[in-house]
Design a protein around this motif. Sequence first.
Motif, PDB file in Angstrom:
ATOM      1  N   ARG A 506       0.813  -1.204   0.000  1.00  0.00           N
ATOM      2  CA  ARG A 506       0.000   0.000   0.000  1.00  0.00           C
ATOM      3  C   ARG A 506       0.852   1.263   0.000  1.00  0.00           C
ATOM      4  NH1 ARG A 506      -2.783  -1.105   4.068  1.00  0.00           N
ATOM      5  NH2 ARG A 506      -1.688   0.121   5.642  1.00  0.00           N
ATOM      6  N   ILE A 507       1.977   1.239   0.695  1.00  0.00           N
ATOM      7  CA  ILE A 507       2.815   2.452   0.776  1.00  0.00           C
ATOM      8  C   ILE A 507       3.933   2.460  -0.277  1.00  0.00           C
ATOM      9  CG2 ILE A 507       2.305   2.773   3.220  1.00  0.00           C
ATOM     10  CD1 ILE A 507       4.983   1.571   3.924  1.00  0.00           C
ATOM     11  N   GLY A 508       3.898   1.455  -1.178  1.00  0.00           N
ATOM     12  CA  GLY A 508       4.822   1.454  -2.300  1.00  0.00           C
ATOM     13  C   GLY A 508       6.184   0.856  -2.027  1.00  0.00           C
ATOM     14  N   GLU A 509       6.329   0.112  -0.929  1.00  0.00           N
ATOM     15  CA  GLU A 509       7.629  -0.488  -0.612  1.00  0.00           C
ATOM     16  C   GLU A 509       7.754  -1.928  -1.112  1.00  0.00           C
ATOM     17  OE1 GLU A 509       8.376  -0.222   3.534  1.00  0.00           O
ATOM     18  OE2 GLU A 509       8.529   1.972   3.557  1.00  0.00           O
ATOM     19  N   GLU A 510       6.662  -2.503  -1.613  1.00  0.00           N
ATOM     20  CA  GLU A 510       6.680  -3.889  -2.097  1.00  0.00           C
ATOM     21  C   GLU A 510       6.367  -3.902  -3.585  1.00  0.00           C
ATOM     22  OE1 GLU A 510       7.472  -7.100  -2.793  1.00  0.00           O
ATOM     23  OE2 GLU A 510       7.279  -7.263  -0.613  1.00  0.00           O
ATOM     24  N   ARG A 511       7.400  -4.212  -4.403  1.00  0.00           N
ATOM     25  CA  ARG A 511       7.220  -4.234  -5.853  1.00  0.00           C
ATOM     26  C   ARG A 511       7.448  -5.610  -6.458  1.00  0.00           C
ATOM     27  NH1 ARG A 511       9.468   0.847  -4.731  1.00  0.00           N
ATOM     28  NH2 ARG A 511       8.233   2.598  -5.542  1.00  0.00           N
ATOM     29  N   ASP A 512       7.969  -6.535  -5.679  1.00  0.00           N
ATOM     30  CA  ASP A 512       8.276  -7.867  -6.208  1.00  0.00           C
ATOM     31  C   ASP A 512       7.065  -8.775  -6.243  1.00  0.00           C
ATOM     32  OD1 ASP A 512      10.909  -7.098  -6.467  1.00  0.00           O
ATOM     33  OD2 ASP A 512      11.484  -7.859  -4.483  1.00  0.00           O
ATOM     34  N   VAL A 513       6.041  -8.437  -5.503  1.00  0.00           N
ATOM     35  CA  VAL A 513       4.838  -9.271  -5.435  1.00  0.00           C
ATOM     36  C   VAL A 513       3.662  -8.458  -5.945  1.00  0.00           C
ATOM     37  CG1 VAL A 513       3.302 -10.588  -3.918  1.00  0.00           C
ATOM     38  CG2 VAL A 513       5.756 -10.507  -3.435  1.00  0.00           C
ATOM     39  N   THR A 514       2.852  -9.057  -6.822  1.00  0.00           N
ATOM     40  CA  THR A 514       1.695  -8.341  -7.360  1.00  0.00           C
ATOM     41  C   THR A 514       0.531  -8.412  -6.383  1.00  0.00           C
ATOM     42  OG1 THR A 514       0.744 -10.257  -8.479  1.00  0.00           O
ATOM     43  CG2 THR A 514       2.410  -8.977  -9.692  1.00  0.00           C
ATOM     44  N   LEU A 515      -0.423  -7.528  -6.587  1.00  0.00           N
ATOM     45  CA  LEU A 515      -1.615  -7.525  -5.744  1.00  0.00           C
ATOM     46  C   LEU A 515      -2.411  -8.808  -5.935  1.00  0.00           C
ATOM     47  CD1 LEU A 515      -3.033  -5.726  -3.696  1.00  0.00           C
ATOM     48  CD2 LEU A 515      -4.362  -4.727  -5.572  1.00  0.00           C
ATOM     49  N   ALA A 516      -2.437  -9.306  -7.145  1.00  0.00           N
ATOM     50  CA  ALA A 516      -3.152 -10.557  -7.409  1.00  0.00           C
ATOM     51  C   ALA A 516      -2.507 -11.716  -6.651  1.00  0.00           C
ATOM     52  CB  ALA A 516      -3.164 -10.848  -8.907  1.00  0.00           C
ATOM     53  N   GLU A 517      -1.179 -11.716  -6.572  1.00  0.00           N
ATOM     54  CA  GLU A 517      -0.492 -12.783  -5.832  1.00  0.00           C
ATOM     55  C   GLU A 517      -0.810 -12.702  -4.335  1.00  0.00           C
ATOM     56  OE1 GLU A 517       3.527 -13.588  -8.504  1.00  0.00           O
ATOM     57  OE2 GLU A 517       3.468 -11.832  -7.193  1.00  0.00           O
ATOM     58  N   ILE A 518      -0.891 -11.473  -3.822  1.00  0.00           N
ATOM     59  CA  ILE A 518      -1.265 -11.310  -2.410  1.00  0.00           C
ATOM     60  C   ILE A 518      -2.676 -11.843  -2.184  1.00  0.00           C
ATOM     61  CG2 ILE A 518      -1.834  -9.600  -0.628  1.00  0.00           C
ATOM     62  CD1 ILE A 518       0.458  -7.881  -1.680  1.00  0.00           C
ATOM     63  N   GLU A 535      -8.397  -4.811   2.916  1.00  0.00           N
ATOM     64  CA  GLU A 535      -7.229  -3.991   2.592  1.00  0.00           C
ATOM     65  C   GLU A 535      -6.789  -4.210   1.145  1.00  0.00           C
ATOM     66  OE1 GLU A 535      -4.067  -3.622   5.471  1.00  0.00           O
ATOM     67  OE2 GLU A 535      -5.438  -2.145   6.305  1.00  0.00           O
ATOM     68  N   THR A 536      -6.916  -5.448   0.671  1.00  0.00           N
ATOM     69  CA  THR A 536      -6.546  -5.750  -0.717  1.00  0.00           C
ATOM     70  C   THR A 536      -7.557  -5.144  -1.691  1.00  0.00           C
ATOM     71  OG1 THR A 536      -5.651  -7.845   0.112  1.00  0.00           O
ATOM     72  CG2 THR A 536      -5.844  -7.616  -2.266  1.00  0.00           C
ATOM     73  N   LEU A 537      -8.847  -5.206  -1.327  1.00  0.00           N
ATOM     74  CA  LEU A 537      -9.889  -4.607  -2.154  1.00  0.00           C
ATOM     75  C   LEU A 537      -9.659  -3.115  -2.322  1.00  0.00           C
ATOM     76  CD1 LEU A 537     -12.679  -4.715  -3.579  1.00  0.00           C
ATOM     77  CD2 LEU A 537     -13.714  -4.341  -1.316  1.00  0.00           C
ATOM     78  N   GLU A 538      -9.291  -2.474  -1.249  1.00  0.00           N
ATOM     79  CA  GLU A 538      -9.043  -1.031  -1.298  1.00  0.00           C
ATOM     80  C   GLU A 538      -7.980  -0.695  -2.339  1.00  0.00           C
ATOM     81  OE1 GLU A 538      -6.975   2.250   1.613  1.00  0.00           O
ATOM     82  OE2 GLU A 538      -8.004   0.560   2.556  1.00  0.00           O
ATOM     83  N   MET A 539      -6.894  -1.479  -2.358  1.00  0.00           N
ATOM     84  CA  MET A 539      -5.821  -1.227  -3.320  1.00  0.00           C
ATOM     85  C   MET A 539      -6.247  -1.568  -4.747  1.00  0.00           C
ATOM     86  SD  MET A 539      -2.281  -2.283  -1.361  1.00  0.00           S
ATOM     87  CE  MET A 539      -2.855  -3.816  -0.607  1.00  0.00           C
ATOM     88  N   ALA A 540      -7.042  -2.640  -4.900  1.00  0.00           N
ATOM     89  CA  ALA A 540      -7.506  -3.028  -6.236  1.00  0.00           C
ATOM     90  C   ALA A 540      -8.386  -1.928  -6.835  1.00  0.00           C
ATOM     91  CB  ALA A 540      -8.272  -4.345  -6.165  1.00  0.00           C
ATOM     92  N   ILE A 541      -9.256  -1.355  -6.015  1.00  0.00           N
ATOM     93  CA  ILE A 541     -10.117  -0.265  -6.506  1.00  0.00           C
ATOM     94  C   ILE A 541      -9.274   0.954  -6.844  1.00  0.00           C
ATOM     95  CG2 ILE A 541     -11.929   1.357  -5.819  1.00  0.00           C
ATOM     96  CD1 ILE A 541     -13.161  -0.930  -4.171  1.00  0.00           C
ATOM     97  N   HIS A 542      -8.302   1.245  -5.970  1.00  0.00           N
ATOM     98  CA  HIS A 542      -7.421   2.393  -6.213  1.00  0.00           C
ATOM     99  C   HIS A 542      -6.652   2.229  -7.512  1.00  0.00           C
ATOM    100  CE1 HIS A 542      -3.698   4.807  -5.810  1.00  0.00           C
ATOM    101  NE2 HIS A 542      -4.502   5.695  -5.217  1.00  0.00           N
ATOM    102  N   ASP A 543      -6.212   0.987  -7.817  1.00  0.00           N
ATOM    103  CA  ASP A 543      -5.445   0.696  -9.040  1.00  0.00           C
ATOM    104  C   ASP A 543      -6.342   0.482 -10.247  1.00  0.00           C
ATOM    105  OD1 ASP A 543      -3.230   0.837  -7.439  1.00  0.00           O
ATOM    106  OD2 ASP A 543      -2.915  -1.327  -7.306  1.00  0.00           O
ATOM    107  N   GLU A 544      -7.660   0.586 -10.042  1.00  0.00           N
ATOM    108  CA  GLU A 544      -8.655   0.370 -11.095  1.00  0.00           C
ATOM    109  C   GLU A 544      -8.559  -1.032 -11.694  1.00  0.00           C
ATOM    110  OE1 GLU A 544      -8.348   3.575 -13.892  1.00  0.00           O
ATOM    111  OE2 GLU A 544      -9.113   5.060 -12.470  1.00  0.00           O
ATOM    112  N   LEU A 548     -10.173  -7.878 -10.409  1.00  0.00           N
ATOM    113  CA  LEU A 548      -9.683  -8.366  -9.118  1.00  0.00           C
ATOM    114  C   LEU A 548     -10.596  -7.871  -7.994  1.00  0.00           C
ATOM    115  CD1 LEU A 548      -7.619  -9.829  -7.380  1.00  0.00           C
ATOM    116  CD2 LEU A 548      -6.206  -7.752  -7.408  1.00  0.00           C
ATOM    117  N   ALA A 549     -11.025  -6.630  -8.094  1.00  0.00           N
ATOM    118  CA  ALA A 549     -11.913  -6.090  -7.072  1.00  0.00           C
ATOM    119  C   ALA A 549     -13.215  -6.881  -7.002  1.00  0.00           C
ATOM    120  CB  ALA A 549     -12.219  -4.615  -7.353  1.00  0.00           C
ATOM    121  N   ASP A 550     -13.771  -7.233  -8.158  1.00  0.00           N
ATOM    122  CA  ASP A 550     -15.008  -8.029  -8.180  1.00  0.00           C
ATOM    123  C   ASP A 550     -14.791  -9.392  -7.550  1.00  0.00           C
ATOM    124  OD1 ASP A 550     -16.393  -6.003  -9.399  1.00  0.00           O
ATOM    125  OD2 ASP A 550     -16.150  -6.794 -11.441  1.00  0.00           O
ATOM    126  N   GLU A 551     -13.653  -9.993  -7.813  1.00  0.00           N
ATOM    127  CA  GLU A 551     -13.376 -11.323  -7.259  1.00  0.00           C
ATOM    128  C   GLU A 551     -13.225 -11.264  -5.735  1.00  0.00           C
ATOM    129  OE1 GLU A 551     -10.323 -15.091  -7.955  1.00  0.00           O
ATOM    130  OE2 GLU A 551     -10.325 -13.411  -9.369  1.00  0.00           O
TER     131      GLU A 551
END
Length: 588
Positions: A506-518, A535-544, A548-551
Amino acid sequence: METYGNPVLERLPLHLKRFIVPQYYERYTAIDQAVWRYVMRQNYAYLRDIAYYPYIPGLRKAGLSIEQIPDLRAMNDSLKQIGWGAATVDGFIPPAAFMEFQAYRVLVVAADIRQIEHIEYTPAPDIIHESSGHAPIIGEPEYAEYLQYFGEIGTKAMFSEKDFELYEAIRNLSILKESNRTTAEQLAAAEKQLTVIQDNMGEPSEMALLSRLHWWTVEYGLIGTIANPKIYGAGLLSSIGESASCMRIEVPKLPYCLSALAYSYDITKPQPQLFVTPDFKHLRHVLDQFADTMSFRIGGKIGLEKAIACKNPCTLVYSSGLQVTGVFQAGIASTEIQYIKTVGPTALAYADKQLEGHGKTYHAAGFGSPVGLLLDAEKAMENFDEADLERYGIEIDERAFLTFASGIEVRGVVRSIVRQNQKIQLITLSPCQVVDSKTCQILFDPEWGTYDMAVGEKIVSVFCGAADKEAYEQGTAVSATRTVIQELDPQSRAKDQLYGMIRKKRIGEERDVTLAEIYHSIKRDFPIDWLAYIETLEMAIHDEDLPLADEIEKQLQDIINAHQHLTKLILDGVHLAKNDQIALLLGE
């Protein structure tokens, strides 16, 4: 003790500092941080409409952030600007100590944070309740003054012996409920013990009644009108469940007045009714009404009886200003007090400072002294001038024979006379004998040593605790029951690592793992962890990332279907993720 450079904390007396514990910020897990963030996001979005108006800017004034658990240093950097401080303690502390901290303008903050299972309401004090509940509102000057004044009154309130038992039982139960190592048998035994004590409390003490006023104002108070009340009580401000449910019409809203004393409360349940004050000045008016009935203001026989029932150190104040601290026993009294008596360590003080040579070591075996006028005297002995002393034969190194109107006789050689503020407070005699002439009872014998006779016509004040706490309470221990530090098993550690990854993403410190993998890690390893999904839904919506958000939403609906009690928590989290109200509020 860490004072964070805050002069408010630096001024705390030693007997209060012993309750303070380090915050140990590093103990907060990533899950703890997620719990804080969820509660604060909900509060931030919801309370803007129903909280008393200073709440939202008050969060900023108190040095609080929605993103992370507050650090006490940051809180103190902010609070000292308005003349307050904050200190961490271990769970529940005795009510008298809590009140005294308040009198010193210090918020006590429980260092622990609630488990996710208690995210809506915790049975134990925690950092969410104390910081997000109490801290924001003290930026309002009238309320801050009320809080401090309440603390000053509370430090004088009389306890009963049962109050001490109840405090320990509540503290023990709250610790067990928040521990992940508690067995069902331990919990049942603690609940039974608490019920037995509650059912046998007898008449409520001053502190019990005062606690009700505190509960219905500081913790669960509403302000405004019955038709349109706003929340200012910390218990409501920090409870994302009850802050909503309390505003329903089914919860009666009553005008706040002294009749609130008739309403007891249960800390483990939502409140069946709430009280509304028109303004903060009214709170002080009601508090003063009650304080006028308390022993520290009325003294006398009633106060002495409460001190005896307390069975713990209390202080009696003579009209001369002399203060006697000890555990009081029945002395001699009819309609008025005639003779007071303590058992065990006793100390004498004036203006809350112990008299030199009259500490609890010197008076280790107790203390006894008459109260009242000398027989046929036209004025109180405390007001005697030199001519009066000579008339009654009270002269240094001369034998005196003093007969009180009560019938108590004091016969001995006067060795010293102590005056403070132009009043006689203490006359020391040796050898000396004290007798109740009505019953022929010997109250003091020459073989017992030196007799220190307190001087005063009346007992004008009685309060719980010592006059000079620093001198009298040195070495007094805090509760032996300690909060249990939660231990993480391998599965819990793995879950916390996952939450840590979510936080870094969320704060941009993790780039090696995708949101889908989380998301897939949550679904595989912790399929019913609703907060991780939110928390994951929030980021999925933010990233449009709408697929993933629907799932994620479908997974959350499955959890609701299987666990109905989580419905509100999940739907509130989804609603906030979709509407992004926090960004709008921060821009206000």
